[in-house]
Design a protein around this motif. Structure first.
Motif, mmCIF file in Angstrom:
data_model
loop_
_atom_site.group_PDB
_atom_site.id
_atom_site.type_symbol
_atom_site.label_atom_id
_atom_site.label_comp_id
_atom_site.label_asym_id
_atom_site.label_seq_id
_atom_site.Cartn_x
_atom_site.Cartn_y
_atom_site.Cartn_z
ATOM 1 N N GLY A 76 9.826 5.037 13.603
ATOM 2 C CA GLY A 76 9.496 3.662 13.280
ATOM 3 C C GLY A 76 10.372 2.662 14.000
ATOM 4 O O GLY A 76 10.841 2.872 15.115
ATOM 5 N N GLN A 77 10.646 1.527 13.324
ATOM 6 C CA GLN A 77 11.372 0.428 13.939
ATOM 7 C C GLN A 77 12.850 0.773 14.133
ATOM 8 O O GLN A 77 13.433 1.511 13.355
ATOM 9 C CB GLN A 77 11.258 -0.832 13.057
ATOM 10 N N LEU A 78 13.449 0.202 15.171
ATOM 11 C CA LEU A 78 14.856 0.431 15.439
ATOM 12 C C LEU A 78 15.718 -0.229 14.376
ATOM 13 O O LEU A 78 15.505 -1.371 13.992
ATOM 14 C CB LEU A 78 15.239 -0.123 16.815
ATOM 15 N N ASP A 79 16.718 0.495 13.915
ATOM 16 C CA ASP A 79 17.684 -0.013 12.949
ATOM 17 C C ASP A 79 18.619 -0.975 13.667
ATOM 18 O O ASP A 79 18.841 -0.876 14.865
ATOM 19 C CB ASP A 79 18.481 1.140 12.349
ATOM 20 N N SER A 80 19.197 -1.873 12.951
ATOM 21 C CA SER A 80 20.089 -2.861 13.568
ATOM 22 C C SER A 80 21.538 -2.428 13.569
ATOM 23 O O SER A 80 22.399 -3.158 14.036
ATOM 24 C CB SER A 80 19.967 -4.197 12.821
ATOM 25 N N GLU A 81 21.834 -1.248 13.053
ATOM 26 C CA GLU A 81 23.224 -0.839 12.922
ATOM 27 C C GLU A 81 23.562 0.297 13.878
ATOM 28 O O GLU A 81 22.748 1.174 14.147
ATOM 29 C CB GLU A 81 23.502 -0.359 11.490
ATOM 30 N N GLY A 82 24.779 0.241 14.388
ATOM 31 C CA GLY A 82 25.387 1.406 15.037
ATOM 32 C C GLY A 82 24.906 1.686 16.438
ATOM 33 O O GLY A 82 23.745 1.502 16.773
ATOM 34 N N GLU A 83 25.853 2.146 17.267
ATOM 35 C CA GLU A 83 25.553 2.508 18.644
ATOM 36 C C GLU A 83 25.155 3.961 18.765
ATOM 37 O O GLU A 83 24.586 4.364 19.770
ATOM 38 C CB GLU A 83 26.781 2.238 19.530
ATOM 39 N N VAL A 106 14.090 9.743 24.160
ATOM 40 C CA VAL A 106 14.743 9.320 22.927
ATOM 41 C C VAL A 106 15.451 8.005 23.223
ATOM 42 O O VAL A 106 16.043 7.834 24.292
ATOM 43 C CB VAL A 106 15.726 10.400 22.404
ATOM 44 N N THR A 107 15.339 7.060 22.297
ATOM 45 C CA THR A 107 15.983 5.754 22.465
ATOM 46 C C THR A 107 17.331 5.780 21.769
ATOM 47 O O THR A 107 17.435 6.201 20.617
ATOM 48 C CB THR A 107 15.094 4.640 21.883
ATOM 49 N N ILE A 108 18.372 5.325 22.468
ATOM 50 C CA ILE A 108 19.738 5.464 21.981
ATOM 51 C C ILE A 108 20.322 4.094 21.668
ATOM 52 O O ILE A 108 20.382 3.207 22.531
ATOM 53 C CB ILE A 108 20.621 6.175 23.027
ATOM 54 N N GLY A 109 20.759 3.937 20.413
ATOM 55 C CA GLY A 109 21.518 2.761 20.015
ATOM 56 C C GLY A 109 20.693 1.493 19.919
ATOM 57 O O GLY A 109 19.512 1.437 20.239
ATOM 58 N N THR A 110 21.348 0.417 19.475
ATOM 59 C CA THR A 110 20.673 -0.870 19.297
ATOM 60 C C THR A 110 20.311 -1.507 20.616
ATOM 61 O O THR A 110 19.471 -2.392 20.672
ATOM 62 C CB THR A 110 21.582 -1.816 18.499
ATOM 63 N N TYR A 124 16.460 7.094 18.207
ATOM 64 C CA TYR A 124 15.164 6.651 17.721
ATOM 65 C C TYR A 124 14.028 7.284 18.521
ATOM 66 O O TYR A 124 14.148 7.569 19.710
ATOM 67 C CB TYR A 124 15.044 5.127 17.823
ATOM 68 N N ASP A 125 12.921 7.455 17.802
ATOM 69 C CA ASP A 125 11.670 7.935 18.383
ATOM 70 C C ASP A 125 10.585 6.958 17.938
ATOM 71 O O ASP A 125 9.761 7.282 17.081
ATOM 72 C CB ASP A 125 11.395 9.363 17.878
ATOM 73 N N PRO A 126 10.592 5.734 18.491
ATOM 74 C CA PRO A 126 9.766 4.644 17.942
ATOM 75 C C PRO A 126 8.280 4.965 17.879
ATOM 76 O O PRO A 126 7.613 4.643 16.893
ATOM 77 C CB PRO A 126 10.033 3.484 18.916
ATOM 78 N N ASP A 127 7.727 5.586 18.912
ATOM 79 C CA ASP A 127 6.288 5.850 18.922
ATOM 80 C C ASP A 127 5.934 7.264 18.479
ATOM 81 O O ASP A 127 4.766 7.660 18.512
ATOM 82 C CB ASP A 127 5.701 5.582 20.310
ATOM 83 N N GLY A 128 6.941 8.025 18.065
ATOM 84 C CA GLY A 128 6.679 9.368 17.562
ATOM 85 C C GLY A 128 6.369 10.397 18.632
ATOM 86 O O GLY A 128 5.962 11.524 18.312
#
Length: 546
Positions: free
Chosen positions: A479-486, A425-429, A490-494
């Motif tokens: 999908g794409q990473l949001d630009s807001e918040g730490e 899981v990808t965390i934060g911006t 995210y799960d960019p590639d599903g």
């Protein structure tokens, strides 16, 4: 002698072995202060159980206990089986177990108990040694017990819940009248901790079979090995185990040229395969060897007992706190009784395969097993079973799958009731890489909301506000990473959603013991409400547990 009466406790744990200590620790983590008694005046130095399996280590990770165990134990990456000097099978945990702990950890039971006891004390627990349960009486609101202290003083006490973690000869099981169904096997076993002299890698674990006899070797800390010897019934020695006896077994079974010295612990025993007819008796609950005993083949006993404790702890804590109905404990009984039943069957089968002594049966086994165990699916199934990752509660009353009218269920790698898989899981911006298991603290339910848009998850989170004291909620944006918040995830590639069988958008509810309680496709609150209604207290219909 008259008995002194003392104040009540919500939970009394009888037995301070691995199961009792695990249960005490997990209750303390949830704010429940149990009373823990142990009839032995000092901690046992009997090494007994040795292997700590993958699933147990995963469950001990949030508290930091797993890390301490790994630092002190020996990582065993594979287990090999030989017959007449020829390899029958090699079960490779490193390549077939999907976990941060892709090995069997060997750690003598006294070291396991010491680490657990230290954490219990650090959380404010007190282990009362030299205190023995001698009687109990079930009452409408709990259990009245009589305890005997080391000085002979008797104490009468009351507790809402009494949990028997007092081993194979459980006095709790005896006092509630539980039937211990099963049998004693004819095979005789000898075991000991010794120093081996051979040219074998220090992390190698293996068993050598020869015409109904067996010797197995497991590395342990300090450069020693645990040896386990099994004899045909007619050949079993009696009396004290000697170094010469162990050497004769090595010479008979292998490996050739190996020598043994410096024994530090030796024991002889027979195997029982037994389990109780019920795990819950009104306000008395049975855990571990008090509920099920079986062959040590596979190293499942202590681990299964500790996982009994993990299953029970979060449920018992919620009941004690008044957040859940006592009916919730029925799920402990149904879920763990099935695990115990399968365990006795599985270990019994492995024992019979290893110890068969009829020449034709041995020839058939030695011809078939090498071909079967080379199959990838067999490797995965066997290692997952030994690592205890295949345990599932798909038929539990707490388990549910929900698919909307327009959503096809399709094939999924996991189902509700299975162990929740880890994943990236990808965390934060900052796009920091992380793992899902880092979000599971073992205390509360965790709700994963897989959604394409942040707004969808935010709306659902608002509807969950009344449950925020019992739930950790994570919006996993696709999908794409949001630009807001730490604090975004995210799960960019599903790939994480794929591990959970979420094809588009959906919910995954994970229980505090790391099993999937609910999968919902699409995102919907109705299945969540049904789940919470199932386990919440009738007296507090708005209470939701986690």
């Amino acid at each position: 002698m008259s008995a002194d009466t003392v104040s009540n406790k919500d939970v009394l744990i009888v037995g301070a072995g691995p199961c009792g200590l695990t249960l005490a620790h997990e209750l303390l983590r949830r704010g429940i202060q149990p009373r823990i008694i142990e009839k032995n005046a000092a901690a046992s130095q009997n090494t007994k159980a040795l292997g700590v399996m993958t699933r147990t280590l995963e469950l001990l990770t949030p508290s930091g206990i797993a890390g301490e165990m790994v630092a002190q134990g020996v990582k065993v990456p594979a287990f090999r089986v030989y017959s007449e000097g020829r390899q029958l099978a090699c079960f490779d945990f490193t390549h077939h177990v999907d976990s941060a702990y892709s090995y069997v950890l060997t750690l003598p039971q006294p070291m396991t108990e010491e680490i657990l006891a230290q954490h219990v004390v650090e959380l404010g627990g007190n282990i009362e040694r030299g205190v023995e349960l001698i009687n109990l009486e079930q009452q409408e609101e709990g259990v009245e017990v009589v305890l005997r202290h080391a000085d002979g003083r008797e104490e009468r006490s009351r507790t809402r819940w009494l949990v028997g973690c007092d081993g194979a000869h459980s006095i709790v099981r005896h006092l509630v009248g539980a039937t211990f169904v099963g049998r004693t096997l004819e095979q005789s076993f000898a075991t000991g901790n010794v120093r081996m002299h051979w040219n074998v890698p220090s992390d190698r674990a293996f068993a050598c079979l020869k015409r109904g006899d067996l010797i197995a070797y497991f590395p342990i800390p300090g450069g020693q090995h645990r040896v386990v010897i099994a004899y045909k019934p007619e050949d079993a020695p009696t009396g004290e185990i000697t170094l010469d006896e162990i050497q004769r077994a090595i010479d008979a079974c292998g490996p050739e040229g190996a020598r043994v010295s410096d024994p530090t612990w030796l024991a002889r025993y027979q195997i029982n395969e037994r389990r109780v007819d019920h795990y819950v008796w009104q306000h008395v609950v049975l855990v571990g060897d008090a509920a099920h005993i079986h062959s040590p083949v596979g190293g499942q006993g202590m681990n299964t007992g500790m996982q009994d404790a993990f299953n029970l702890a979060w449920k018992l804590a919620l009941v004690v706190q008044g957040k859940a109905s006592e009916r919730l404990l029925e799920s402990y009984a149904s879920e763990r009784e099935e695990v115990g039943r399968q365990l006795v069957q599985r270990t019994g089968l492995l024992t019979r395969l290893a110890l068969m002594h009829q020449p034709l049966a041995i020839a058939a086994r030695d011809m078939i097993i090498p071909h079967v165990t080379r199959l990838e699916k067999v490797q995965q199934a066997f290692t997952a079973t030994m690592a205890e990752l295949s345990i599932a509660y798909r038929h539990s009353p707490l388990t549910s799958e929900y698919h909307g009218e327009k959503t096809r269920s399709g094939h999924s790698p996991v189902k509700a009731g299975d162990r929740a898989p880890d994943g990236p899981v990808t965390i934060g911006t900052a796009k920091a890489p992380g793992r899902l298991y880092e979000l599971l603290n073992g205390n509360r339910h965790v709700l994963l909301i897989f959604a394409h848009q942040k707004e969808i998850g935010s709306e659902l989170q608002n509807t969950l506000s009344e449950w925020q004291d019992w739930l950790d909620v994570y919006l996993i944006q696709r999908g794409q990473l949001d630009s807001e918040g730490e604090q975004a995830y995210y799960d960019p590639d599903g790939s994480l959603a794929q591990r959970y069988g979420i094809a588009d958008e959906g919910l995954v509810l994970i229980r505090p013991d790391g099993y999937i309680a609910l999968r919902s496709q699409p995102i919907a609150t109705e299945p969540l409400q049904r789940y919470f209604t199932t386990i919440s207290s009738p007296a507090r219909p708005s209470a939701v547990v986690g």
